[in-house]
Design a protein around this motif. Structure first.
Motif, PDB file in Angstrom:
ATOM      1  N   VAL A 124       1.561  -1.649  -0.101  1.00 13.61           N
ATOM      2  CA  VAL A 124       0.347   0.122  -0.229  1.00 13.61           C
ATOM      3  C   VAL A 124       1.613   1.466   0.360  1.00 13.61           C
ATOM      4  O   VAL A 124       1.033   2.482  -0.478  1.00 13.61           O
ATOM      5  CB  VAL A 124      -1.124   0.451   1.284  1.00 13.61           C
ATOM      6  CG1 VAL A 124      -1.913   1.561   0.868  1.00 13.61           C
ATOM      7  CG2 VAL A 124      -1.915  -1.241   1.414  1.00 13.61           C
ATOM      8  N   CYS A 125       1.393   1.396   0.994  1.00 13.97           N
ATOM      9  CA  CYS A 125       2.520   2.735   1.058  1.00 13.97           C
ATOM     10  C   CYS A 125       4.206   2.715   0.216  1.00 13.97           C
ATOM     11  O   CYS A 125       4.802   3.593   1.168  1.00 13.97           O
ATOM     12  CB  CYS A 125       2.630   3.072   2.786  1.00 13.97           C
ATOM     13  SG  CYS A 125       3.591   1.842   3.723  1.00 13.97           S
ATOM     14  N   MET A 134       8.821  -2.656   5.383  1.00 11.83           N
ATOM     15  CA  MET A 134       7.734  -3.648   6.915  1.00 11.83           C
ATOM     16  C   MET A 134       8.527  -4.143   7.981  1.00 11.83           C
ATOM     17  O   MET A 134       9.679  -4.139   8.052  1.00 11.83           O
ATOM     18  CB  MET A 134       6.539  -4.560   6.397  1.00 11.83           C
ATOM     19  CG  MET A 134       5.176  -4.589   5.288  1.00 11.83           C
ATOM     20  SD  MET A 134       4.437  -5.668   5.356  1.00 11.83           S
ATOM     21  CE  MET A 134       5.266  -6.439   4.090  1.00 11.83           C
ATOM     22  N   SER A 135       7.710  -4.010   8.977  1.00 18.91           N
ATOM     23  CA  SER A 135       8.715  -4.408  10.176  1.00 18.91           C
ATOM     24  C   SER A 135       9.031  -5.771  10.210  1.00 18.91           C
ATOM     25  O   SER A 135       7.839  -6.456  10.200  1.00 18.91           O
ATOM     26  CB  SER A 135       8.107  -4.201  11.531  1.00 18.91           C
ATOM     27  OG  SER A 135       9.030  -2.724  12.254  1.00 18.91           O
ATOM     28  N   ALA A 136       9.813  -6.949  10.568  1.00 20.46           N
ATOM     29  CA  ALA A 136       9.105  -8.728  10.770  1.00 20.46           C
ATOM     30  C   ALA A 136       9.463  -8.926  11.852  1.00 20.46           C
ATOM     31  O   ALA A 136      10.326  -8.701  13.503  1.00 20.46           O
ATOM     32  CB  ALA A 136      10.674  -8.386  10.342  1.00 20.46           C
ATOM     33  N   TYR A 137       7.941  -9.522  12.538  1.00 19.25           N
ATOM     34  CA  TYR A 137       8.077 -10.029  13.901  1.00 19.25           C
ATOM     35  C   TYR A 137       9.087 -11.207  14.137  1.00 19.25           C
ATOM     36  O   TYR A 137       7.636 -11.832  13.132  1.00 19.25           O
ATOM     37  CB  TYR A 137       6.924  -9.639  14.985  1.00 19.25           C
ATOM     38  CG  TYR A 137       6.006  -7.789  14.893  1.00 19.25           C
ATOM     39  CD1 TYR A 137       5.975  -7.416  16.138  1.00 19.25           C
ATOM     40  CD2 TYR A 137       6.456  -6.956  13.632  1.00 19.25           C
ATOM     41  CE1 TYR A 137       5.949  -6.764  16.627  1.00 19.25           C
ATOM     42  CE2 TYR A 137       5.899  -6.528  13.948  1.00 19.25           C
ATOM     43  CZ  TYR A 137       5.806  -5.697  15.136  1.00 19.25           C
ATOM     44  OH  TYR A 137       5.805  -4.591  15.513  1.00 19.25           O
ATOM     45  N   ALA A 138       9.808 -11.815  15.227  1.00 16.28           N
ATOM     46  CA  ALA A 138       9.947 -13.486  15.262  1.00 16.28           C
ATOM     47  C   ALA A 138       9.153 -14.106  15.874  1.00 16.28           C
ATOM     48  O   ALA A 138       8.433 -13.163  16.864  1.00 16.28           O
ATOM     49  CB  ALA A 138      11.000 -13.950  15.341  1.00 16.28           C
ATOM     50  N   THR A 139       8.468 -14.864  15.505  1.00 18.24           N
ATOM     51  CA  THR A 139       7.829 -16.028  16.592  1.00 18.24           C
ATOM     52  C   THR A 139       7.946 -17.381  16.279  1.00 18.24           C
ATOM     53  O   THR A 139       9.165 -17.729  15.547  1.00 18.24           O
ATOM     54  CB  THR A 139       5.960 -15.885  16.543  1.00 18.24           C
ATOM     55  OG1 THR A 139       5.693 -16.439  14.937  1.00 18.24           O
ATOM     56  CG2 THR A 139       5.713 -14.469  15.769  1.00 18.24           C
ATOM     57  N   ARG A 140       8.329 -17.752  17.725  1.00 14.52           N
ATOM     58  CA  ARG A 140       8.759 -18.859  18.300  1.00 14.52           C
ATOM     59  C   ARG A 140       7.123 -19.958  17.563  1.00 14.52           C
ATOM     60  O   ARG A 140       7.701 -21.386  17.738  1.00 14.52           O
ATOM     61  CB  ARG A 140       9.308 -19.010  18.537  1.00 14.52           C
ATOM     62  CG  ARG A 140      10.665 -18.792  19.283  1.00 14.52           C
ATOM     63  CD  ARG A 140      11.071 -18.918  20.554  1.00 14.52           C
ATOM     64  NE  ARG A 140      12.529 -17.884  20.411  1.00 14.52           N
ATOM     65  CZ  ARG A 140      13.135 -17.285  21.330  1.00 14.52           C
ATOM     66  NH1 ARG A 140      12.740 -17.015  22.105  1.00 14.52           N
ATOM     67  NH2 ARG A 140      14.228 -16.619  21.089  1.00 14.52           N
ATOM     68  N   SER A 141       6.091 -20.049  18.405  1.00 17.37           N
ATOM     69  CA  SER A 141       5.042 -21.029  18.467  1.00 17.37           C
ATOM     70  C   SER A 141       4.394 -20.977  17.320  1.00 17.37           C
ATOM     71  O   SER A 141       3.757 -19.493  17.080  1.00 17.37           O
ATOM     72  CB  SER A 141       4.212 -20.302  19.022  1.00 17.37           C
ATOM     73  OG  SER A 141       4.356 -19.025  19.632  1.00 17.37           O
ATOM     74  N   PRO A 142       3.657 -22.157  16.595  1.00 15.40           N
ATOM     75  CA  PRO A 142       3.933 -23.182  16.568  1.00 15.40           C
ATOM     76  C   PRO A 142       5.295 -23.433  16.172  1.00 15.40           C
ATOM     77  O   PRO A 142       6.299 -24.808  16.837  1.00 15.40           O
ATOM     78  CB  PRO A 142       3.455 -24.346  16.349  1.00 15.40           C
ATOM     79  CG  PRO A 142       3.038 -22.972  15.063  1.00 15.40           C
ATOM     80  CD  PRO A 142       2.738 -21.688  15.550  1.00 15.40           C
ATOM     81  N   ARG A 143       5.954 -22.625  15.689  1.00 13.50           N
ATOM     82  CA  ARG A 143       7.493 -22.867  14.976  1.00 13.50           C
ATOM     83  C   ARG A 143       8.400 -21.593  14.181  1.00 13.50           C
ATOM     84  O   ARG A 143       7.070 -20.715  14.493  1.00 13.50           O
ATOM     85  CB  ARG A 143       7.882 -23.775  14.148  1.00 13.50           C
ATOM     86  CG  ARG A 143       6.897 -24.093  12.628  1.00 13.50           C
ATOM     87  CD  ARG A 143       7.197 -24.266  11.490  1.00 13.50           C
ATOM     88  NE  ARG A 143       6.655 -24.750  10.499  1.00 13.50           N
ATOM     89  CZ  ARG A 143       5.438 -24.924   9.499  1.00 13.50           C
ATOM     90  NH1 ARG A 143       5.197 -26.003   9.820  1.00 13.50           N
ATOM     91  NH2 ARG A 143       4.697 -24.681   8.561  1.00 13.50           N
ATOM     92  N   ALA A 144       9.100 -21.112  14.399  1.00 11.43           N
ATOM     93  CA  ALA A 144       9.942 -19.988  14.132  1.00 11.43           C
ATOM     94  C   ALA A 144       8.958 -19.555  12.709  1.00 11.43           C
ATOM     95  O   ALA A 144       9.009 -19.954  11.534  1.00 11.43           O
ATOM     96  CB  ALA A 144      11.306 -20.489  13.981  1.00 11.43           C
ATOM     97  N   THR A 153       4.712  -0.687   8.886  1.00 12.78           N
ATOM     98  CA  THR A 153       4.860   0.085  10.019  1.00 12.78           C
ATOM     99  C   THR A 153       3.511   1.226  10.889  1.00 12.78           C
ATOM    100  O   THR A 153       3.348   1.987  11.447  1.00 12.78           O
ATOM    101  CB  THR A 153       6.005   0.840  10.073  1.00 12.78           C
ATOM    102  OG1 THR A 153       5.883   1.179   9.226  1.00 12.78           O
ATOM    103  CG2 THR A 153       7.417  -0.489   9.964  1.00 12.78           C
ATOM    104  N   THR A 154       2.807   1.310   9.486  1.00 16.80           N
ATOM    105  CA  THR A 154       2.157   2.915   9.186  1.00 16.80           C
ATOM    106  C   THR A 154       0.688   1.681   9.343  1.00 16.80           C
ATOM    107  O   THR A 154      -0.272   2.839   9.251  1.00 16.80           O
ATOM    108  CB  THR A 154       1.803   3.386   8.462  1.00 16.80           C
ATOM    109  OG1 THR A 154       2.025   3.442   7.066  1.00 16.80           O
ATOM    110  CG2 THR A 154       3.198   4.182   8.256  1.00 16.80           C
TER     111      THR A 154
END
Length: 116
Positions: free
Chosen positions: A55-56, A60-70, A77-78
């Motif tokens: 869109v803009c 973007m920002s990258a958010y790391a999650t571990r569950s249920p897997r990486a 960001t907007t």
């Protein structure tokens, strides 16, 4: 990208890579929630994504999650929306508790198996 219409919203998907773009508020619609959902990195890791918001056009920002897997989820960001690489949305949905898991998976099946 191709827009797949479903009920009161549309989901944009890339036919080349299988990624899914959800505009702001569409994740809440899939989950059937009225309250805005905030993406939080459960690993504490937030970095600048290589991907740009469709869109803009800003990184973007990258958010790391571990569950249920990486998994690394790209968020504008907007607050224009969220990008899920192929399989990430279903992986996250499968980690949810019932009955939310069934609701999300049913919605995704309805969206992505819709006849054109």
């Amino acid at each position: 990208m191709v827009a797949l219409e479903f009920a009161d919203f549309e989901v944009d998907t890339c036919l080349d890579c299988g990624g899914i773009w959800l505009d702001s508020g569409e994740l809440e619609m899939i989950l059937g929630q009225d309250v805005p959902i905030r993406v939080v990195a459960d690993s504490g890791d937030v970095s600048v994504s290589k991907r740009k918001c469709p869109v803009c056009n800003k990184k973007m920002s990258a958010y790391a999650t571990r569950s249920p897997r990486a998994t690394e989820i790209d968020v504008c960001t907007t607050e224009h929306g969220i990008w899920f690489d192929r399989g990430e949305l279903s992986t996250i949905a499968e980690s949810l508790q019932e009955p939310l898991r069934s609701t999300v998976l049913d919605q995704m099946r309805a969206i992505f198996t819709k006849e054109f």
